[in-house]
Design an enzyme around this catalytic site. Structure first.
Site, PDB file in Angstrom:
ATOM      1  N   ASN A 135      -3.870   0.553  -7.442  1.00 14.97           N
ATOM      2  CA  ASN A 135      -4.524   1.465  -8.381  1.00 14.97           C
ATOM      3  C   ASN A 135      -3.504   2.340  -9.123  1.00 14.97           C
ATOM      4  O   ASN A 135      -3.548   2.468 -10.347  1.00 14.97           O
ATOM      5  CB  ASN A 135      -5.538   2.327  -7.613  1.00 14.97           C
ATOM      6  CG  ASN A 135      -6.173   3.384  -8.498  1.00 14.97           C
ATOM      7  OD1 ASN A 135      -5.606   4.439  -8.726  1.00 14.97           O
ATOM      8  ND2 ASN A 135      -7.360   3.087  -9.024  1.00 14.97           N
ATOM      9  N   THR A 165      -4.919   8.806 -11.280  1.00 14.94           N
ATOM     10  CA  THR A 165      -3.604   8.980 -10.662  1.00 14.94           C
ATOM     11  C   THR A 165      -2.530   8.378 -11.577  1.00 14.94           C
ATOM     12  O   THR A 165      -1.493   9.005 -11.841  1.00 14.94           O
ATOM     13  CB  THR A 165      -3.552   8.341  -9.255  1.00 14.94           C
ATOM     14  OG1 THR A 165      -4.730   8.702  -8.542  1.00 14.94           O
ATOM     15  CG2 THR A 165      -2.335   8.801  -8.493  1.00 14.94           C
ATOM     16  N   SER A 209     -10.272  14.352  -8.497  1.00 19.23           N
ATOM     17  CA  SER A 209     -11.224  14.475  -7.385  1.00 19.23           C
ATOM     18  C   SER A 209     -11.872  15.857  -7.397  1.00 19.23           C
ATOM     19  O   SER A 209     -13.066  16.013  -7.145  1.00 19.23           O
ATOM     20  CB  SER A 209     -10.509  14.282  -6.044  1.00 19.23           C
ATOM     21  OG  SER A 209     -10.413  12.929  -5.710  1.00 19.23           O
ATOM     22  N   LYS A 253       0.363  19.740  -2.473  1.00 17.83           N
ATOM     23  CA  LYS A 253      -0.088  19.155  -3.746  1.00 17.83           C
ATOM     24  C   LYS A 253      -1.277  19.947  -4.296  1.00 17.83           C
ATOM     25  O   LYS A 253      -1.319  20.307  -5.470  1.00 17.83           O
ATOM     26  CB  LYS A 253      -0.492  17.689  -3.505  1.00 17.83           C
ATOM     27  CG  LYS A 253      -0.699  16.882  -4.763  1.00 17.83           C
ATOM     28  CD  LYS A 253      -1.197  15.458  -4.470  1.00 17.83           C
ATOM     29  CE  LYS A 253      -0.249  14.642  -3.611  1.00 17.83           C
ATOM     30  NZ  LYS A 253      -0.695  13.216  -3.485  1.00 17.83           N
ATOM     31  N   LYS A 268      -5.511  14.505   5.587  1.00 22.22           N
ATOM     32  CA  LYS A 268      -5.374  13.070   5.302  1.00 22.22           C
ATOM     33  C   LYS A 268      -5.899  12.278   6.475  1.00 22.22           C
ATOM     34  O   LYS A 268      -5.752  12.677   7.631  1.00 22.22           O
ATOM     35  CB  LYS A 268      -3.899  12.724   5.094  1.00 22.22           C
ATOM     36  CG  LYS A 268      -3.672  11.383   4.433  1.00 22.22           C
ATOM     37  CD  LYS A 268      -3.913  11.504   2.939  1.00 22.22           C
ATOM     38  CE  LYS A 268      -3.107  10.548   2.114  1.00 22.22           C
ATOM     39  NZ  LYS A 268      -2.759  11.121   0.809  1.00 22.22           N
ATOM     40  N   LYS A 301      -8.487  18.676   1.899  1.00 22.86           N
ATOM     41  CA  LYS A 301      -8.758  17.628   0.904  1.00 22.86           C
ATOM     42  C   LYS A 301      -7.620  16.630   0.914  1.00 22.86           C
ATOM     43  O   LYS A 301      -6.444  17.001   0.893  1.00 22.86           O
ATOM     44  CB  LYS A 301      -8.861  18.262  -0.501  1.00 22.86           C
ATOM     45  CG  LYS A 301      -9.071  17.257  -1.612  1.00 22.86           C
ATOM     46  CD  LYS A 301     -10.541  17.095  -1.935  1.00 22.86           C
ATOM     47  CE  LYS A 301     -10.833  15.909  -2.836  1.00 22.86           C
ATOM     48  NZ  LYS A 301     -10.908  14.623  -2.109  1.00 22.86           N
TER      49      LYS A 301
HETATM   50  N1  GLU Z   1      -4.919   9.856  -1.879  1.00 27.76           N
HETATM   51  C1  GLU Z   1      -4.657  10.601  -3.075  1.00 27.76           C
HETATM   52  C2  GLU Z   1      -3.448  11.496  -2.879  1.00 27.76           C
HETATM   53  O1  GLU Z   1      -2.602  11.208  -2.079  1.00 27.76           O
HETATM   54  C3  GLU Z   1      -5.876  11.322  -3.603  1.00 27.76           C
HETATM   55  C4  GLU Z   1      -6.508  12.296  -2.670  1.00 27.76           C
HETATM   56  C5  GLU Z   1      -7.819  12.876  -3.165  1.00 27.76           C
HETATM   57  O2  GLU Z   1      -8.283  12.542  -4.250  1.00 27.76           O
HETATM   58  O3  GLU Z   1      -8.370  13.681  -2.403  1.00 27.76           O
HETATM   59  O4  GLU Z   1      -3.251  12.468  -3.560  1.00 27.76           O
END
Ligand code: GLU
Length: 421
Positions: free
Chosen positions: A222, A191, A352, A95, A107, A71
């Site tokens: 954002n 976020t 998410s 994370k 990613k 994810k």
């Molecule tokens: N891009 C965001 C992060 O770095 C969100 C990733 C997501 O929602 O999967 O945490």
């Protein structure tokens, strides 16, 4: 090593190594987690408005899936590299584990200056990326979302493309979708909300609360905008914001609604003009005399060359990887608290997760209930990180190291019971 010190990936691996030692985990844990399980490279041809084909290179790094499906977001930026994507995917693994989510980390990235594309070109590229990755992603395999340069509209195109290939609607394959397409209204600001919640909880410990504390924010996308919005709602005074072009500073506080309107209309916050406000650069914003600094743009902006000039007592990482490992040691010695990315900006991925749960059930919570669930998860993580930090020794260990130990603990135990180590 660059002039600024460690690269983003080097910083991440350095912290991982230290966390493995601090937690007393076998060396194999580092050996496994210091490399992604899978790297996918795609080349996406797009017919541009001038009739010519342009080929864009993209990646999806699937770092680790011991705890569940991969994810993490997808970044559209002209300067993305595979090394950066690996670093970002690695941070996602930690994370997601830290926040107790049933996910591994991944990613994606595409090297593109999306601001130079027309809407049609952007749609083609987004669909092309989803098509190229379709065999490797899915609600039980890998669930992408937005990151720098991508947004709910792009997720809508991608979920539509994936659904066409699947032959039926698959809402749970991407998160942070528009509300009408199985998204949740909280995701838009989640976020930034998480950034503010982490800042508020840390501020309680440092000063008894956020009330009246001054804040500088680097980045007005954002994360930066919604971070500033919620920090102000929680009683802080936002005195400076910047975007990629530069920004504005007013020691008495900025009117965020007006700054946002100027940014939306003219493309940059720099055109905001009000009495007592002056223009600042992206380097200056980091060194202002404020209580709280929120780097919410890109990585490696706080490095050994400027760490000594930082005056904020609390740094809240809205961005992924804004502080290099060497800079962090300098800040830690000075008693500055750095709330690390995997904790401070986790509101996005935690939300998410809630959206994905809704999608799998085809059942939705209302905004307030969703936000309460999100906040509960964030507070639980905050308390676990603080406990771990106190146990490990606040003067010997950084908050990031404590958070990594907390995360690696879950991943290690999952890998162990699976029989991977
Ligand atoms: N891009 C965001 C992060 O770095 C969100 C990733 C997501 O929602 O999967 O945490």
């Amino acid at each position: 090593m660059s002039l600024k010190g460690a690269t983003f990936l080097e910083s991440v691996l350095q912290t991982l190594k230290r966390a493995t030692e601090l937690g007393g985990y076998p060396q194999e844990v580092y050996e496994i987690l210091s490399r992604p399980q899978r790297i996918i490279t795609v080349n996406i041809p797009v017919r541009m408005d001038n009739g010519k084909i342009q080929v864009f290179t993209g990646y999806r790094v699937q770092h680790n899936n011991a705890l569940g499906p991969y994810k993490g977001g997808i970044r559209f930026h002209p300067e993305v590299t595979l090394e950066e994507d690996i670093a970002l995917a690695t941070v996602m693994t930690f994370k997601n584990a830290l926040n107790g989510l049933p996910y591994g980390g991944g990613k994606g990235a595409v090297a593109v200056d999306y601001k130079k594309l027309s809407k049609r070109e952007l749609e083609e590229l987004s669909r092309g990326y989803a098509r190229a990755l379709a065999p490797f992603i899915g609600p039980e395999t890998d669930i992408p979302a937005p990151d720098v340069g991508t947004d709910p509209q792009i997720m809508a195109w991608m979920v539509d493309e994936y659904s066409k290939i699947a032959g039926h609607n698959v809402p749970g394959v991407f998160t942070a979708k528009p509300v009408i397409l199985w998204g949740n209204p909280v995701r838009e600001y989640s976020t930034g909300f998480g950034v503010a919640v982490w800042a508020r909880e840390a501020a309680k410990k440092l000063w008894g609360g956020l009330e009246g504390k001054t804040v500088a924010v680097q980045g007005f996308g954002n994360v930066g905008y919604w971070g500033a919005y919620w920090l102000e709602k929680m009683g802080a005074r936002v005195v400076a914001v910047t975007d990629s072009k530069g920004g504005v500073y007013n020691p008495n506080g900025l009117n965020l609604t007006e700054v946002k309107a100027v940014k939306d209309k003219t493309g940059t916050v720099m055109n905001y003009d009000a009495p007592g406000t002056r223009k600042i650069t992206n380097d200056e914003v980091l060194e202002l005399p404020v209580d709280v600094l929120v780097p919410a743009a890109l990585e490696n902006v706080i490095h050994r060359g400027n760490a000594n000039n930082i005056k904020a007592k609390l740094i809240v990482e809205g961005a992924n990887g804004p502080t290099t490992a060497d800079a962090e040691q300098i800040l830690h010695k000075k008693g500055i608290w750095v709330l690390p990315d995997l904790a401070a900006n986790a509101g996005g991925v935690v939300m998410s997760y809630l959206e994905w749960v809704e999608n799998l059930q085809w059942y939705f919570w209302d905004e307030e209930e969703t936000r309460n669930r999100l906040e509960r998860i964030l507070l639980d993580t905050f308390n676990r990180v603080m406990n771990r930090w106190n146990k490990l020794g606040t003067s010997q260990v950084t908050i990031r190291e404590a958070a990594y130990v907390e995360a690696v603990d879950r991943i290690y135990n999952a890998m162990k019971v699976r029989g991977w180590i």
